[in-house]
Design a protein around this motif. Sequence first.
Motif, PDB file in Angstrom:
ATOM      1  N   GLU A   3      22.154  58.588  59.338  1.00  0.00           N
ATOM      2  CA  GLU A   3      22.224  60.044  59.223  1.00  0.00           C
ATOM      3  C   GLU A   3      20.957  60.754  59.685  1.00  0.00           C
ATOM      4  O   GLU A   3      21.039  61.827  60.296  1.00  0.00           O
ATOM      5  N   TYR A   4      19.782  60.196  59.440  1.00  0.00           N
ATOM      6  CA  TYR A   4      18.550  60.894  59.816  1.00  0.00           C
ATOM      7  C   TYR A   4      18.272  60.804  61.312  1.00  0.00           C
ATOM      8  O   TYR A   4      17.864  61.785  61.935  1.00  0.00           O
ATOM      9  N   LYS A   5      18.506  59.634  61.902  1.00  0.00           N
ATOM     10  CA  LYS A   5      18.359  59.504  63.359  1.00  0.00           C
ATOM     11  C   LYS A   5      19.377  60.385  64.072  1.00  0.00           C
ATOM     12  O   LYS A   5      19.084  60.993  65.096  1.00  0.00           O
ATOM     13  N   PHE A   6      20.595  60.431  63.541  1.00  0.00           N
ATOM     14  CA  PHE A   6      21.632  61.281  64.115  1.00  0.00           C
ATOM     15  C   PHE A   6      21.194  62.750  64.074  1.00  0.00           C
ATOM     16  O   PHE A   6      21.334  63.483  65.053  1.00  0.00           O
ATOM     17  N   GLN A   7      20.652  63.160  62.954  1.00  0.00           N
ATOM     18  CA  GLN A   7      20.185  64.533  62.804  1.00  0.00           C
ATOM     19  C   GLN A   7      19.058  64.841  63.799  1.00  0.00           C
ATOM     20  O   GLN A   7      19.030  65.923  64.402  1.00  0.00           O
ATOM     21  N   LEU A  88      29.080  72.767  63.999  1.00  0.00           N
ATOM     22  CA  LEU A  88      29.340  71.563  63.222  1.00  0.00           C
ATOM     23  C   LEU A  88      29.265  70.399  64.203  1.00  0.00           C
ATOM     24  O   LEU A  88      30.037  70.336  65.156  1.00  0.00           O
ATOM     25  N   ILE A  89      28.317  69.487  63.969  1.00  0.00           N
ATOM     26  CA  ILE A  89      28.103  68.363  64.886  1.00  0.00           C
ATOM     27  C   ILE A  89      28.473  67.084  64.150  1.00  0.00           C
ATOM     28  O   ILE A  89      27.888  66.768  63.115  1.00  0.00           O
ATOM     29  N   VAL A  90      29.457  66.375  64.688  1.00  0.00           N
ATOM     30  CA  VAL A  90      29.940  65.159  64.031  1.00  0.00           C
ATOM     31  C   VAL A  90      29.775  63.950  64.958  1.00  0.00           C
ATOM     32  O   VAL A  90      29.780  64.085  66.173  1.00  0.00           O
ATOM     33  N   ALA A  91      29.660  62.776  64.343  1.00  0.00           N
ATOM     34  CA  ALA A  91      29.450  61.544  65.095  1.00  0.00           C
ATOM     35  C   ALA A  91      30.757  60.873  65.496  1.00  0.00           C
ATOM     36  O   ALA A  91      30.749  59.784  66.064  1.00  0.00           O
TER      37      ALA A  91
END
Length: 186
Positions: A3-7, A88-91
């Motif tokens: 989650e943090y790298k994605f952010q 809204l940014i989703v993986a």
Amino acid sequence: LGEYKFQELCCDLFEREDGISTCEIYGVRGQAQYGIDLLAHRKDDLSIEVGQCKCYEEITASEIEDASDEFFLHLERWKQAQVKRFILIVACELDKTQQQDQILAEKSRFSLEGIQYEAWSSRTLRHKISPYRYIATRHIWSEDIVDQICGPLLQSSSALQIDGRTGGITIEALGSQLQILATQLS
């Protein structure tokens, strides 16, 4: 990515959007974030854009609505800050009809408040990151995945004459060194 790298990846991509001067992660673990994860300042210096990141393998229509509800709990705060766009940014992918219908509903809901609503799926993220290999290499551990997203590095070489001798220079090696330096500098 986690989650943090994605952010962090989303923050780097948001900062490359047209009209954006800077983007930062809004808050750290334990702090109230008021329904957002990213705060972007527009070049007009009069308004902002915000993003909420969800590093989910799959997201439901209900979870899309919940993300918007969290933002709307703090709507007055963000309207005072002159928010113009919420992303809204989703993986994961957003291909299901239920997801798309909910995104359309959110677009209408946000529009009533004068805020543009966008949803970025993993497909959108791949498209947005493809011109920025240096961002991809900073956040993605696999060179193969980076190559799939951004394309392979150039494999051509050129000859250089030094003191009457010819030596081969690989453009890939030079490009790789430049990317490493850029990553270290940032």
